[in-house]
Design an enzyme around this catalytic site. Structure first.
Site, mmCIF file in Angstrom:
data_model
loop_
_atom_site.group_PDB
_atom_site.id
_atom_site.type_symbol
_atom_site.label_atom_id
_atom_site.label_comp_id
_atom_site.label_asym_id
_atom_site.label_seq_id
_atom_site.Cartn_x
_atom_site.Cartn_y
_atom_site.Cartn_z
ATOM 1 N N TYR A 1 0.831 -1.223 0.000
ATOM 2 C CA TYR A 1 0.000 0.000 0.000
ATOM 3 C C TYR A 1 0.862 1.268 0.000
ATOM 4 C CZ TYR A 1 -0.238 -0.140 5.278
ATOM 5 O OH TYR A 1 -0.004 -0.165 6.612
ATOM 6 N N GLU A 2 0.200 2.381 -0.232
ATOM 7 C CA GLU A 2 0.902 3.671 -0.409
ATOM 8 C C GLU A 2 1.921 3.599 -1.550
ATOM 9 O OE1 GLU A 2 0.020 6.370 1.179
ATOM 10 O OE2 GLU A 2 -1.369 5.377 2.556
ATOM 11 N N GLY A 3 1.565 2.848 -2.588
ATOM 12 C CA GLY A 3 2.456 2.723 -3.744
ATOM 13 C C GLY A 3 3.272 1.450 -3.653
#
Ligand SMILES: Cc1cc2nc3c(=O)[nH]c(=O)nc-3n(C[C@H](O)[C@H](O)[C@H](O)COP(=O)(O)OP(=O)(O)OC[C@H]3O[C@@H](n4cnc5c(N)ncnc54)[C@H](O)[C@@H]3O)c2cc1C
Length: 202
Positions: A45-47
């Protein structure tokens, strides 16, 4: 790079911690298995790491024609020079210097091929992220070793602790630092290695 590389290393650290505890690491008593499960999401997550790698190559390096990276390379070479001026730290400086040469050549390749062969360049995006992270992580340890050496020369601080910082930097260079040179090769050659695989072969 701070997100992409550190989250990948966080997983490696948890993996190593389980290994250190053996079977007790794998079962729940030590708590490490839970830490590993929790850490597994941070590369997603978050890229995801794949997207962080693409972003580093496309929006950070290619878009500004490698300008920031070139400034970083100047700073890295200055640290190499300072290390090589100190007898005790010269071995660290020599490995760091090889790493910087590898980064410079991979950067040249990315910049030379980014326009014509973007797919091949992006195939090496995650290796590039790892290469740069391993290099910059080593650079920070090398700077710590330099600071420790200055304190030792000035007869300040805890000698055992300061020497351990230098030993740590030297250990890192021998074990992780040298990998940067191979990773730079991977950056430049993964695209070519993927060429024989047609999409309809999947
Ligand atoms: C526990 C949890 C909490 C979350 N919380 C939030 C939240 O609060 N807010 C929110 O907005 N989202 C949240 N998410 C979603 C999260 O941000 C996405 O899961 C993440 O961005 C990955 O997208 P995806 O799952 O669609 O994977 P995909 O995009 O399908 O990616 C799958 C794999 O393919 C790779 N990949 C995909 N495209 C490319 C490409 N072009 N080049 C190279 N590799 C590629 C990826 O790197 C990845 O390894 C959460 C997810 C989880 C699991």
């Amino acid at each position: 790079m701070a997100k992409g590389w550190c989250t990948e290393i966080g997983n490696d650290v948890c993996d190593d911690a389980i290994q250190v505890f053996g079977g007790m690491g794998f079962v729940e008593e030590t708590g490490i298995a839970q830490l590993f499960r929790d850490a597994r999401i941070i590369t997603i997550y978050e890229g995801t790491t794949g997207i962080q790698g693409n972003d580093l190559i496309s929006r950070k390096i290619l878009r500004e024609k490698g300008e920031t990276l070139r400034e970083l390379i100047v700073d890295l070479r200055e640290t190499c020079r300072l290390l090589c001026d100190e007898d005790l730290l010269r071995p660290i400086g020599l490995v760091l210097s090889d790493m910087v040469d590898a980064l410079a050549s991979a950067t040249d390749w990315v910049l030379a091929n980014g326009r014509e062969s973007l797919t091949a360049v992006l195939a090496g995006a995650v290796p590039f992220l790892h290469m740069l992270g391993n290099l910059v992580g080593g650079w920070q340890l090398a700077r710590t070793a330099l600071a420790a050496q200055r304190q030792l020369a000035a007869k300040q601080g805890d000698t055992v602790y300061l020497n351990s910082l230098i030993d740590l930097a030297a250990f890192y260079m021998t074990t992780f630092g040298v990998q940067v040179v191979a990773q730079a090769k991977t950056v430049c050659e993964t695209g070519v290695a993927l060429e024989p695989f047609p999409l309809d072969g999947f």
